[in-house]
Design an enzyme around this catalytic site. Structure first.
Site: not given
Length: 143
Positions: A10-11, A18, A23, A75, A78, A99, A101, A108
């Protein structure tokens, strides 16, 4: 030629606009072009996809198994921190998952420190911006 799935949650379709301070300014299409070039050098193919829907990610993980993908770069956005369904799918498919990111979730907010995806993944690459994908692709190709 072996295929590596590159799945984005998502996103991530909003990359480039964004929260660029977190990012970066590269879009998902920019990252896809970079990976396409790298994949050719590594002698693999990539199948890069993005969805905002958790179940679609689960379906794509299943598909990676069905088609005999070499590996999956994931990735999950969330969903990394919330999805036991993704963890179960990763554990069920028998395809190595790395994974990925752009940022470093451990640096964070507290709620980002848990990774259900990481509990099933064979490796993790984080905090390198778009280069996280490149490093993960090299690791996947070497499996």
């Amino acid at each position: 030629m072996q295929t590596i799935f590159v799945l984005n949650g998502p996103n991530l379709n909003l990359l480039g606009t964004r929260e660029p301070e977190i990012y970066g300014s590269d879009t998902l299409n920019d990252i896809a072009r970079m990976l396409d070039d790298q994949a050719k050098e590594l002698g693999v193919a990539i199948d890069m996809r993005q969805t905002n829907h958790e179940g679609v990610l689960v379906d794509w993980l299943h598909e990676a198994r069905e088609v005999g993908a070499k590996a999956v770069l994931l990735n999950a956005g969330a969903y990394t921190h919330t999805s036991i369904a993704l963890l179960d799918a990763i554990k069920a498919i028998g395809v190595p998952v790395i994974e990925v990111h752009l940022s470093d979730p451990s640096q964070r907010e507290e709620f980002r420190h848990i990774s259900y995806v990481g509990m099933g993944a064979v490796d993790e690459v984080k905090g390198l911006g778009p280069r996280s994908y490149s490093v993960a692709l090299a690791k996947a190709a070497a499996l």
